[in-house]
Design an enzyme around this catalytic site. Structure first.
Site, PDB file in Angstrom:
ATOM      1  N   LYS A  32       0.832  -1.196   0.000  1.00  0.00           N
ATOM      2  CA  LYS A  32       0.000   0.000   0.000  1.00  0.00           C
ATOM      3  C   LYS A  32       0.872   1.255   0.000  1.00  0.00           C
ATOM      4  O   LYS A  32       1.927   1.287   0.642  1.00  0.00           O
ATOM      5  CB  LYS A  32      -0.913   0.008   1.230  1.00  0.00           C
ATOM      6  CG  LYS A  32      -1.894  -1.147   1.290  1.00  0.00           C
ATOM      7  CD  LYS A  32      -2.927  -1.061   0.189  1.00  0.00           C
ATOM      8  CE  LYS A  32      -3.935  -2.198   0.284  1.00  0.00           C
ATOM      9  NZ  LYS A  32      -5.013  -2.079  -0.699  1.00  0.00           N
ATOM     10  N   GLU A  49      -1.645   0.022  -9.058  1.00  0.00           N
ATOM     11  CA  GLU A  49      -3.075  -0.276  -8.881  1.00  0.00           C
ATOM     12  C   GLU A  49      -3.829   0.916  -8.310  1.00  0.00           C
ATOM     13  O   GLU A  49      -3.365   1.576  -7.381  1.00  0.00           O
ATOM     14  CB  GLU A  49      -3.230  -1.479  -7.952  1.00  0.00           C
ATOM     15  CG  GLU A  49      -4.661  -1.943  -7.754  1.00  0.00           C
ATOM     16  CD  GLU A  49      -4.728  -3.283  -7.032  1.00  0.00           C
ATOM     17  OE1 GLU A  49      -5.706  -3.493  -6.291  1.00  0.00           O
ATOM     18  OE2 GLU A  49      -3.811  -4.112  -7.214  1.00  0.00           O
ATOM     19  N   HIS A  70      -9.534  -9.124  -8.252  1.00  0.00           N
ATOM     20  CA  HIS A  70      -9.353  -8.695  -6.874  1.00  0.00           C
ATOM     21  C   HIS A  70      -9.980  -9.752  -5.968  1.00  0.00           C
ATOM     22  O   HIS A  70     -10.974 -10.381  -6.326  1.00  0.00           O
ATOM     23  CB  HIS A  70     -10.057  -7.342  -6.677  1.00  0.00           C
ATOM     24  CG  HIS A  70     -10.099  -6.852  -5.274  1.00  0.00           C
ATOM     25  ND1 HIS A  70     -11.185  -7.051  -4.441  1.00  0.00           N
ATOM     26  CD2 HIS A  70      -9.194  -6.148  -4.552  1.00  0.00           C
ATOM     27  CE1 HIS A  70     -10.945  -6.489  -3.270  1.00  0.00           C
ATOM     28  NE2 HIS A  70      -9.746  -5.933  -3.311  1.00  0.00           N
ATOM     29  N   GLU A 100     -11.628  -2.958  -9.099  1.00  0.00           N
ATOM     30  CA  GLU A 100     -12.274  -3.656  -7.994  1.00  0.00           C
ATOM     31  C   GLU A 100     -13.543  -2.950  -7.544  1.00  0.00           C
ATOM     32  O   GLU A 100     -14.383  -3.542  -6.871  1.00  0.00           O
ATOM     33  CB  GLU A 100     -11.309  -3.803  -6.814  1.00  0.00           C
ATOM     34  CG  GLU A 100     -10.966  -2.507  -6.118  1.00  0.00           C
ATOM     35  CD  GLU A 100      -9.955  -2.691  -4.996  1.00  0.00           C
ATOM     36  OE1 GLU A 100     -10.342  -2.520  -3.824  1.00  0.00           O
ATOM     37  OE2 GLU A 100      -8.796  -3.012  -5.290  1.00  0.00           O
ATOM     38  N   ASP A 147      -0.369  -0.343  -4.569  1.00  0.00           N
ATOM     39  CA  ASP A 147      -1.802  -0.043  -4.596  1.00  0.00           C
ATOM     40  C   ASP A 147      -2.024   1.277  -3.864  1.00  0.00           C
ATOM     41  O   ASP A 147      -1.773   1.383  -2.662  1.00  0.00           O
ATOM     42  CB  ASP A 147      -2.570  -1.178  -3.914  1.00  0.00           C
ATOM     43  CG  ASP A 147      -4.080  -1.001  -3.973  1.00  0.00           C
ATOM     44  OD1 ASP A 147      -4.546   0.026  -4.493  1.00  0.00           O
ATOM     45  OD2 ASP A 147      -4.788  -1.909  -3.498  1.00  0.00           O
ATOM     46  N   ASP A 193     -13.949  -8.203  -8.963  1.00  0.00           N
ATOM     47  CA  ASP A 193     -14.055  -9.057  -7.781  1.00  0.00           C
ATOM     48  C   ASP A 193     -15.258  -9.968  -7.967  1.00  0.00           C
ATOM     49  O   ASP A 193     -16.376  -9.492  -8.184  1.00  0.00           O
ATOM     50  CB  ASP A 193     -14.213  -8.200  -6.520  1.00  0.00           C
ATOM     51  CG  ASP A 193     -14.075  -9.007  -5.242  1.00  0.00           C
ATOM     52  OD1 ASP A 193     -14.771 -10.028  -5.100  1.00  0.00           O
ATOM     53  OD2 ASP A 193     -13.277  -8.600  -4.375  1.00  0.00           O
ATOM     54  N   GLU A 211      -4.763 -13.175  -5.731  1.00  0.00           N
ATOM     55  CA  GLU A 211      -4.497 -12.264  -4.621  1.00  0.00           C
ATOM     56  C   GLU A 211      -4.687 -12.995  -3.299  1.00  0.00           C
ATOM     57  O   GLU A 211      -5.757 -13.555  -3.027  1.00  0.00           O
ATOM     58  CB  GLU A 211      -5.411 -11.040  -4.684  1.00  0.00           C
ATOM     59  CG  GLU A 211      -5.125 -10.045  -3.579  1.00  0.00           C
ATOM     60  CD  GLU A 211      -5.742  -8.678  -3.788  1.00  0.00           C
ATOM     61  OE1 GLU A 211      -5.279  -7.715  -3.150  1.00  0.00           O
ATOM     62  OE2 GLU A 211      -6.699  -8.580  -4.603  1.00  0.00           O
TER      63      GLU A 211
END
Length: 379
Positions: free
Chosen positions: A168, A223, A299, A249, A197, A272, A332
């Site tokens: 992140k 991302e 995702h 996502e 991300d 997702d 993931e």
């Protein structure tokens, strides 16, 4: 065979180590909405809904359940269209599609159990039975040791054998973000795939600027650089960078992904299964992406049910593009504590050096532990 009941299980648990991302709110609890569909032949199917569990429960209980009772679960696409057309007049996307996703997954689980076949055999077969998993982690936990904790965590995933890690970013300072990314890259070396991300915390100029610097660090994909509402911005960032841009996502159904894919606003789309419309709809999204030579890497976040559904979906995706040494879509493997995953479905998800086996049992191929449902159930 007829559907006789739809039961929802709203779950909640405390998070062992609270964490946050660029979105700013701290995750101190985790929730989930598990959908159980019962048939008159005694076959039960399980589904998982993404998003706030109380909202998902209301959607399934009040809006979707009445239209499902009495239906043949084998009419999975008929049911999907019935439910979608029931809600689309009101602009109800997001949580209503999440509810449909949970129902859809449960229907595929029933079909697989009734035919004694794993879901991936019913949706085209398995292009791969081993899935390469990437570890999603490196959230913000200790604000006084942001870089140190990220480095320590990343080294731990490398030692476990994960070939790829997603971290992140989004600290409100490009300098701080880049220093943290560079420290992680230096710690894990150049061969491990490293993704970042941003959870859509940048505007377009910021995303392009930090993206160009991340390209120098060999980042595999960037991302959610900008807000999902800013499709023009996504297209601008994607066109400006040589590295891959990923997102999706927060998108729902083939209709949303159609515009993204047509405009080549992303290099990688990430629907997702528990949010974008279930297995039925995600197969169509993947087909749209393949027709434009855009890779689909879903995702995944949620319970053992949702993760297993994602694994079957991943197994059924062809290489894109097909080549001598393909880059298969990765699974993931979110790393924060989640008893709805580790305890609800047993040890099926144990990885060996970053590789997870696709389940081969009927339907989803897992046995849901009802004791765990009781332990964490709030409604």
């Amino acid at each position: 065979m007829k559907i006789t009941d739809v039961i929802t299980h709203q779950l909640s648990c405390d998070v062992e180590t609270p964490f946050t991302s660029s979105r700013g709110w701290w995750y101190k609890t985790k929730g989930a909405l598990v959908v159980e569909i019962v048939t008159d032949e005694g076959i039960i199917g399980w589904g998982d809904c993404y998003g706030p569990s109380a909202v998902a429960k209301s959607v399934v209980d009040t809006l979707l359940k009445p239209s499902v009772i009495g239906r043949d679960p084998f009419d999975v696409e008929v049911i999907w269209e019935l439910l979608y057309n029931k809600v689309k007049d009101y602009g109800l996307t997001g949580m209503t599609i999440s509810g449909i996703s949970g129902v859809d997954i449960a229907l595929w689980d029933i079909i697989g159990k009734a035919t004694n076949k794993p879901i991936h055999k019913l949706i085209g077969g398995a292009f791969r039975t081993d899935l390469t998993a990437y570890a999603t982690g490196l959230y913000f936990t200790d604000m006084n040791r942001l870089t140190e904790t990220a480095v320590e965590e990343a080294i731990g995933y490398k030692e476990q054998g994960f070939p790829a890690v997603k971290m992140k970013i989004g600290l409100g300072s490009m300098k701080k973000d880049l220093a943290r990314i560079a420290a992680v890259r230096d710690a894990v070396g150049p061969d491990l795939l490293l993704m970042v991300d941003a959870n859509h915390c940048y505007n377009v100029p910021q995303a392009i600027a930090i993206g160009r610097e991340m390209e120098k660090l060999g980042i595999h994909w960037f991302e959610e650089p900008v807000s999902p509402e800013d499709l023009d911005g996504y297209a601008e960032v994607t066109a400006a960078l040589d590295m891959q841009v990923a997102g999706g996502e927060n998108e729902f159904t083939k209709f949303s992904f159609r515009e993204i894919i047509d405009r080549r606003a992303m290099d990688i789309v990430q629907p997702d299964v528990c949010a974008a419309g279930g297995i039925t709809e995600c197969k169509k999204i993947a087909a749209l992406a393949q027709a434009h030579w855009i890779q689909c890497v879903p995702h995944a976040w949620g319970t053992a049910i949702g993760l297993t559904a994602t694994m079957h979906f991943l197994a059924s995706l062809p290489e894109c593009p097909p080549c001598l040494v393909p880059q298969p879509p990765m699974l993931e493997y979110e790393q924060t504590h989640n008893p709805f995953r580790e305890e609800l479905g047993g040890d099926l998800f144990s990885h060996k050096k970053g590789v997870v086996k696709v389940p081969t049992g009927p339907g989803l191929g897992i046995e849901v532990n009802r004791e765990i449902l009781k332990r964490y159930k709030v409604a």
